[in-house]
Design a protein around this motif. Structure first.
Motif, PDB file in Angstrom:
ATOM      1  N   LEU A 194       0.841  -1.194   0.000  1.00  0.00           N
ATOM      2  CA  LEU A 194       0.000   0.000   0.000  1.00  0.00           C
ATOM      3  C   LEU A 194       0.876   1.243   0.000  1.00  0.00           C
ATOM      4  O   LEU A 194       1.933   1.230   0.598  1.00  0.00           O
ATOM      5  N   PRO A 195       0.392   2.340  -0.614  1.00  0.00           N
ATOM      6  CA  PRO A 195       1.168   3.575  -0.554  1.00  0.00           C
ATOM      7  C   PRO A 195       1.170   4.178   0.843  1.00  0.00           C
ATOM      8  O   PRO A 195       2.062   4.927   1.186  1.00  0.00           O
ATOM      9  N   SER A 196       0.142   3.881   1.617  1.00  0.00           N
ATOM     10  CA  SER A 196       0.172   4.350   3.000  1.00  0.00           C
ATOM     11  C   SER A 196      -0.629   3.375   3.852  1.00  0.00           C
ATOM     12  O   SER A 196      -1.598   2.786   3.391  1.00  0.00           O
ATOM     13  N   VAL A 197      -0.201   3.240   5.094  1.00  0.00           N
ATOM     14  CA  VAL A 197      -0.873   2.276   5.963  1.00  0.00           C
ATOM     15  C   VAL A 197      -1.973   2.955   6.773  1.00  0.00           C
ATOM     16  O   VAL A 197      -2.842   2.317   7.350  1.00  0.00           O
ATOM     17  N   HIS A 198      -1.952   4.276   6.764  1.00  0.00           N
ATOM     18  CA  HIS A 198      -2.873   5.054   7.585  1.00  0.00           C
ATOM     19  C   HIS A 198      -4.111   5.408   6.774  1.00  0.00           C
ATOM     20  O   HIS A 198      -4.007   5.986   5.687  1.00  0.00           O
ATOM     21  N   SER A 199      -5.304   5.056   7.291  1.00  0.00           N
ATOM     22  CA  SER A 199      -6.535   5.233   6.514  1.00  0.00           C
ATOM     23  C   SER A 199      -6.723   6.639   5.984  1.00  0.00           C
ATOM     24  O   SER A 199      -7.000   6.847   4.806  1.00  0.00           O
ATOM     25  N   GLU A 200      -6.568   7.635   6.866  1.00  0.00           N
ATOM     26  CA  GLU A 200      -6.892   8.999   6.453  1.00  0.00           C
ATOM     27  C   GLU A 200      -5.910   9.481   5.382  1.00  0.00           C
ATOM     28  O   GLU A 200      -6.305  10.168   4.433  1.00  0.00           O
ATOM     29  N   SER A 201      -4.621   9.126   5.545  1.00  0.00           N
ATOM     30  CA  SER A 201      -3.646   9.522   4.528  1.00  0.00           C
ATOM     31  C   SER A 201      -4.003   8.888   3.194  1.00  0.00           C
ATOM     32  O   SER A 201      -3.923   9.525   2.136  1.00  0.00           O
ATOM     33  N   LEU A 202      -4.442   7.630   3.256  1.00  0.00           N
ATOM     34  CA  LEU A 202      -4.760   6.912   2.026  1.00  0.00           C
ATOM     35  C   LEU A 202      -5.953   7.546   1.319  1.00  0.00           C
ATOM     36  O   LEU A 202      -5.975   7.643   0.086  1.00  0.00           O
ATOM     37  N   VAL A 203      -6.927   8.007   2.105  1.00  0.00           N
ATOM     38  CA  VAL A 203      -8.103   8.665   1.508  1.00  0.00           C
ATOM     39  C   VAL A 203      -7.654   9.856   0.687  1.00  0.00           C
ATOM     40  O   VAL A 203      -8.060  10.043  -0.468  1.00  0.00           O
ATOM     41  N   VAL A 204      -6.773  10.682   1.283  1.00  0.00           N
ATOM     42  CA  VAL A 204      -6.343  11.893   0.591  1.00  0.00           C
ATOM     43  C   VAL A 204      -5.519  11.541  -0.643  1.00  0.00           C
ATOM     44  O   VAL A 204      -5.694  12.136  -1.713  1.00  0.00           O
ATOM     45  N   MET A 205      -4.632  10.544  -0.506  1.00  0.00           N
ATOM     46  CA  MET A 205      -3.800  10.188  -1.660  1.00  0.00           C
ATOM     47  C   MET A 205      -4.663   9.676  -2.796  1.00  0.00           C
ATOM     48  O   MET A 205      -4.454  10.010  -3.969  1.00  0.00           O
ATOM     49  N   ALA A 206      -5.655   8.837  -2.469  1.00  0.00           N
ATOM     50  CA  ALA A 206      -6.520   8.288  -3.506  1.00  0.00           C
ATOM     51  C   ALA A 206      -7.298   9.406  -4.187  1.00  0.00           C
ATOM     52  O   ALA A 206      -7.404   9.456  -5.415  1.00  0.00           O
ATOM     53  N   TYR A 207      -7.839  10.330  -3.384  1.00  0.00           N
ATOM     54  CA  TYR A 207      -8.606  11.420  -3.976  1.00  0.00           C
ATOM     55  C   TYR A 207      -7.751  12.253  -4.914  1.00  0.00           C
ATOM     56  O   TYR A 207      -8.179  12.659  -5.988  1.00  0.00           O
ATOM     57  N   ALA A 208      -6.487  12.486  -4.491  1.00  0.00           N
ATOM     58  CA  ALA A 208      -5.601  13.291  -5.331  1.00  0.00           C
ATOM     59  C   ALA A 208      -5.359  12.595  -6.660  1.00  0.00           C
ATOM     60  O   ALA A 208      -5.358  13.227  -7.720  1.00  0.00           O
ATOM     61  N   LYS A 209      -5.185  11.270  -6.622  1.00  0.00           N
ATOM     62  CA  LYS A 209      -4.977  10.535  -7.864  1.00  0.00           C
ATOM     63  C   LYS A 209      -6.221  10.607  -8.746  1.00  0.00           C
ATOM     64  O   LYS A 209      -6.137  10.790  -9.954  1.00  0.00           O
ATOM     65  N   PHE A 210      -7.404  10.454  -8.106  1.00  0.00           N
ATOM     66  CA  PHE A 210      -8.630  10.449  -8.887  1.00  0.00           C
ATOM     67  C   PHE A 210      -8.881  11.811  -9.533  1.00  0.00           C
ATOM     68  O   PHE A 210      -9.387  11.900 -10.648  1.00  0.00           O
TER      69      PHE A 210
END
Lengths: 263, 248
Positions: B16-32
């Motif tokens: 995973l690019p990040s193990v922390h849920s909230e960080s992952l939410v932001v990273m995914a949104y940025a990619k989308f």
């Protein structure tokens, strides 16, 4: 309650039909009850009306302490006591009455999601306004919450409750929010509800469900409760279909049934 | 936009690019949404803060908390919800509330409160990302914060006891996973063929649960049985995060 105990209670619940003398307990209407508790109580009353189940509302000053989970309202049916809308819906379902049976899986998921939205945003905002906004706390909440008790108990209980609520707000990240941000969240929530409702009479078209009861309970209470300022009810009034929705449920389920206008 | 957007967040592992849920939410949104984010992974040098991660910094703003960061990105015209109807936008808010109320307590419990998981996986991993001596203090504080949150939101007064709450929160989480699976069905994303905010949130909450190897895995087992949700996570990982995975 553990899983086994819950299954057991469901079995017992299913065995008996709904009695005539079922009662709902809440705090004293005129002097004590607060906005959030009133909303919860009204939601349960609306739900039971929609299921066509008779219920008598009894006001007691210590309703909060009588409740098995510490939250009001709770209903006393036969020899069982169930509190809060979620478990009450389950309990009523075990007795064979349900409003959401006609929904398919996706709709049920949506209904649950919207109920969580109301709990997450509207209820939390109501609690914030009542217990974390200094003006409201000083003028209304403290006086009302402790009113049935003598001094100094009234102050102690009110401060204790306030401390508890503030702890909870801090844990979920609302501790640092300002009143304006909270009102904005309320607006967002009402906008979502308004968009979901659209021009339909109820959220899932023709038949009301527990979601309609919950939304009615909260919105009606916000619209009709006097607070230090009108900002909260103004947010709701911006959405005319929500106002029409409340009026429709009030007329259909409360006035027509001869219960008289809700005060 | 000209100003560089920097995101500081917890690093990745287990694919995973990040193990922390909230960080992952932001990273995914940025990619989308196509936002150009420079990701600064928190590591064990003393650079940067470890406070309210994830944190987005631009030239003149510091924004924390995923909801606020997403709002900020939307105002900068990085909007992944462009094609959603009003009703779908409303549904997004509702499902996010469902995730936070029903799924989050159990995810927090699996990561931070369940002793086997916490001591063998979570604490060592986070401690390795934080400089000494903060590594002795911060994971413990995060764990206590998680426990606090669970008890205050789900515990029934006057008994704030964990065991009574555990069964309930796992049951709610399994129900929530089932509801998400029903809602997703066979589509690629929750609203049609392009990912949106809701997809970012669901991915952020589910992916760590799906990928991180824990000793006590009842929720993970349940998730693995819902094949469309697993497929959803894998699809997003392979389509949107392949390049950063390649960099290691």
């Amino acid at each position: 309650m553990s899983l086994v105990a819950e299954a057991f209670v469901s079995q017992i619940a299913a065995a008996e039909p709904w009695p005539e003398n079922a009662t709902l307990y809440q705090q004293l209407k005129g002097e004590q009850i607060l906005l959030s508790d009133n909303a919860a109580s009204l939601a349960v009353q609306a739900f039971l009306q929609m299921c066509n189940l008779p219920i008598k509302v009894v006001c007691r000053a210590n309703a909060e302490y009588m409740s098995p989970s510490g939250k009001v309202p709770f209903i006393h049916v036969g020899n069982q006591v169930v509190s809060e809308l979620g478990p009450i819906v389950q309990f009523v379902k075990a007795k064979g009455h349900s409003l959401s049976d006609g929904l398919d899986e996706v709709q049920k998921a949506e209904m649950k999601a919207y109920m969580e939205l109301v709990n997450n945003m509207l209820l939390t905002a109501e609690l914030y306004l009542q217990w974390c906004d200094e003006a409201t706390v000083g003028e209304i909440t403290h006086a009302r919450y402790g009113s049935p008790y003598p001094w100094p108990l009234n102050h102690i209980l009110a401060y204790q409750k306030q401390w508890e609520i503030k702890r909870k707000m801090k844990a979920i990240g609302w501790g640092k929010k300002t009143l304006d941000q909270v009102l904005e969240d309320v607006d967002q929530c009402c906008q979502a509800l308004s968009q979901r409702l659209g021009t339909q009479p109820y959220f899932f078209n023709k038949q009301p469900t527990e979601l309609d009861a919950l939304v009615f309970g909260h919105l009606y209470t916000i619209l009709t409760t006097q607070l230090t300022n009108d900002e909260l009810s103004e947010k709701v009034k911006n959405y005319s279909n929500l106002l029409a929705f409340c009026r429709r449920i009030e007329q259909h389920y409360f006035e027509d049934r001869g219960k008289g206008r809700l005060s | 936009m000209a100003a560089p957007l920097e995101l500081s967040c917890w690093g990745g592992g287990w694919g995973l690019p990040s193990v922390h849920s909230e960080s992952l939410v932001v990273m995914a949104y940025a990619k989308f949404s196509g936002a150009p984010l420079k990701v600064n992974v928190i590591d064990n040098t003393w650079r940067g803060s470890r406070g309210d991660v994830p944190i987005l910094t631009t030239e003149d703003n510091v924004v924390s908390q995923p909801a606020k960061i997403l709002n900020f990105l939307r105002k900068q015209k990085y909007n992944a919800d462009y094609e959603l109807s009003a009703k779908q936008g409303a549904d997004t808010l509702a499902y996010i509330a469902l995730l936070e109320e029903k799924l989050l307590p159990a995810v927090l419990h699996t990561f931070w409160v369940e002793s086997d998981n916490y001591f063998t996986v979570t604490k060592p991993w986070f401690a390795s990302q934080i400089p000494f001596p903060l590594s002795l203090i911060l994971p413990g504080r995060m764990s206590r914060g998680a426990l606090n949150r669970i008890l205050l939101t789900r515990g029934q007064p006057p008994l704030y006891h964990l065991r009574e709450v555990e069964a309930q929160i796992y049951r709610d989480a399994k129900e929530c996973l089932n509801l998400l699976s029903n809602r997703l069905g066979t589509s690629q994303f929750f609203f049609g063929n392009t990912p949106s905010t809701l997809d970012a949130y669901v991915f952020g909450f589910l992916a760590p649960l799906y990928k991180v190897r824990f000793p006590k895995i009842q929720l993970q087992e349940h998730l693995k049985q819902l094949s469309n949700l697993c497929r959803f996570c894998d699809d997003i990982l392979s389509s949107y995060f392949r390049i950063s995975l390649g960099d290691g």
